[in-house]
Write a protein that holds these residues in place. Structure first.
Motif, PDB file in Angstrom:
ATOM      1  N   ALA A  60      55.863 -37.892 -16.538  1.00  0.00           N
ATOM      2  CA  ALA A  60      55.313 -36.554 -16.275  1.00  0.00           C
ATOM      3  C   ALA A  60      55.586 -36.069 -14.857  1.00  0.00           C
ATOM      4  CB  ALA A  60      53.807 -36.553 -16.553  1.00  0.00           C
ATOM      5  N   GLN A  61      55.807 -37.001 -13.920  1.00  0.00           N
ATOM      6  CA  GLN A  61      56.104 -36.634 -12.523  1.00  0.00           C
ATOM      7  C   GLN A  61      57.605 -36.475 -12.281  1.00  0.00           C
ATOM      8  OE1 GLN A  61      54.102 -39.493 -13.282  1.00  0.00           O
ATOM      9  NE2 GLN A  61      52.360 -38.079 -13.260  1.00  0.00           N
ATOM     10  N   GLN A  62      58.384 -36.494 -13.363  1.00  0.00           N
ATOM     11  CA  GLN A  62      59.845 -36.387 -13.291  1.00  0.00           C
ATOM     12  C   GLN A  62      60.478 -37.566 -12.554  1.00  0.00           C
ATOM     13  OE1 GLN A  62      61.687 -33.805 -15.102  1.00  0.00           O
ATOM     14  NE2 GLN A  62      59.645 -34.133 -15.932  1.00  0.00           N
ATOM     15  N   GLU A  63      59.833 -38.738 -12.646  1.00  0.00           N
ATOM     16  CA  GLU A  63      60.410 -39.971 -12.136  1.00  0.00           C
ATOM     17  C   GLU A  63      61.167 -40.632 -13.285  1.00  0.00           C
ATOM     18  OE1 GLU A  63      57.009 -41.338  -8.957  1.00  0.00           O
ATOM     19  OE2 GLU A  63      56.647 -41.683 -11.104  1.00  0.00           O
ATOM     20  N   VAL A  64      62.215 -41.356 -12.956  1.00  0.00           N
ATOM     21  CA  VAL A  64      63.054 -41.961 -13.977  1.00  0.00           C
ATOM     22  C   VAL A  64      62.830 -43.478 -14.017  1.00  0.00           C
ATOM     23  CG1 VAL A  64      65.089 -42.261 -12.479  1.00  0.00           C
ATOM     24  CG2 VAL A  64      65.390 -41.971 -14.945  1.00  0.00           C
ATOM     25  N   LEU A  65      62.814 -44.026 -15.231  1.00  0.00           N
ATOM     26  CA  LEU A  65      62.615 -45.457 -15.415  1.00  0.00           C
ATOM     27  C   LEU A  65      63.940 -46.191 -15.198  1.00  0.00           C
ATOM     28  CD1 LEU A  65      60.572 -47.673 -16.306  1.00  0.00           C
ATOM     29  CD2 LEU A  65      61.586 -47.449 -18.589  1.00  0.00           C
ATOM     30  N   LEU A  66      63.895 -47.216 -14.346  1.00  0.00           N
ATOM     31  CA  LEU A  66      65.075 -48.035 -14.085  1.00  0.00           C
ATOM     32  C   LEU A  66      64.736 -49.510 -14.295  1.00  0.00           C
ATOM     33  CD1 LEU A  66      66.456 -46.325 -10.849  1.00  0.00           C
ATOM     34  CD2 LEU A  66      67.253 -46.026 -13.220  1.00  0.00           C
ATOM     35  N   GLN A  67      65.778 -50.278 -14.558  1.00  0.00           N
ATOM     36  CA  GLN A  67      65.685 -51.707 -14.800  1.00  0.00           C
ATOM     37  C   GLN A  67      66.346 -52.453 -13.643  1.00  0.00           C
ATOM     38  OE1 GLN A  67      68.497 -52.777 -17.780  1.00  0.00           O
ATOM     39  NE2 GLN A  67      68.008 -54.948 -17.731  1.00  0.00           N
ATOM     40  N   GLU A  68      65.611 -53.398 -13.043  1.00  0.00           N
ATOM     41  CA  GLU A  68      66.226 -54.287 -12.058  1.00  0.00           C
ATOM     42  C   GLU A  68      66.856 -55.444 -12.828  1.00  0.00           C
ATOM     43  OE1 GLU A  68      65.197 -56.327  -7.808  1.00  0.00           O
ATOM     44  OE2 GLU A  68      63.648 -56.434  -9.361  1.00  0.00           O
TER      45      GLU A  68
END
Length: 154
Positions: A29-37
């Motif tokens: 909802a905050q326009q943050e993107v999910l990333l994988q380490e």
């Protein structure tokens, strides 16, 4: 067919392969993107991975997202197809990835809380403060997400 790429590598060694992949961008909802380490690399990428023989691209997207991030997703739209990026893994394997990159929405599951063979962590990042990426294609994917969000907000 989970060992398809392993079987190919036994036949061709480190020679360059053209492989099809699918990856996804999940925005909160905050326009943050999910990333994988990535385990063993200390850098980041979008959840996704290699297609298995006989698998369809959306099935690859869903399977890889579940394995890499713990989430069930559905594609919302195809953001881009990346087809010219070559990469050499530290073990010497060379690949040219043809990647179908989707904007996705979460349909179930829970973010991974433990390390797996491919994932050290999953985390949301602001588009203005992204971590170091695994390869150049991941950087291009991040730009595609930024372009999408910026175009949509106009």
């Amino acid at each position: 067919m989970a060992d398809y790429i392993h079987e190919l590598r036994q036949l061709v060694g480190h020679r360059p392969l053209i492989l099809t992949t699918a990856a996804g961008a999940l925005l909160n909802a905050q326009q943050e993107v999910l990333l994988q380490e990535r385990t063993g690399y200390n850098d980041w990428c979008f959840p996704g991975g290699y297609m298995e023989y006989g698998e369809r691209i959306v099935a690859t997207l869903k399977r890889e997202f579940k394995e890499d991030a713990g989430l069930a997703v559905a594609p919302v739209r195809l953001l881009h197809i990346f087809d010219g990026d070559c990469f050499k893994y530290p073990n010497g394997d060379e690949v040219q990835c043809i990647t179908h990159f989707y904007l996705v929405r979460q349909t179930g599951g829970h973010l991974l809380r433990q390390q797996t063979t491919e994932t050290s962590a999953v985390r949301y990042f602001p588009l203005t403060a992204l971590p170091p990426f695994f390869n150049q294609q991941s950087e291009k994917m991040a730009q595609a997400v930024c372009d999408y969000v910026n175009h949509r907000s106009r």
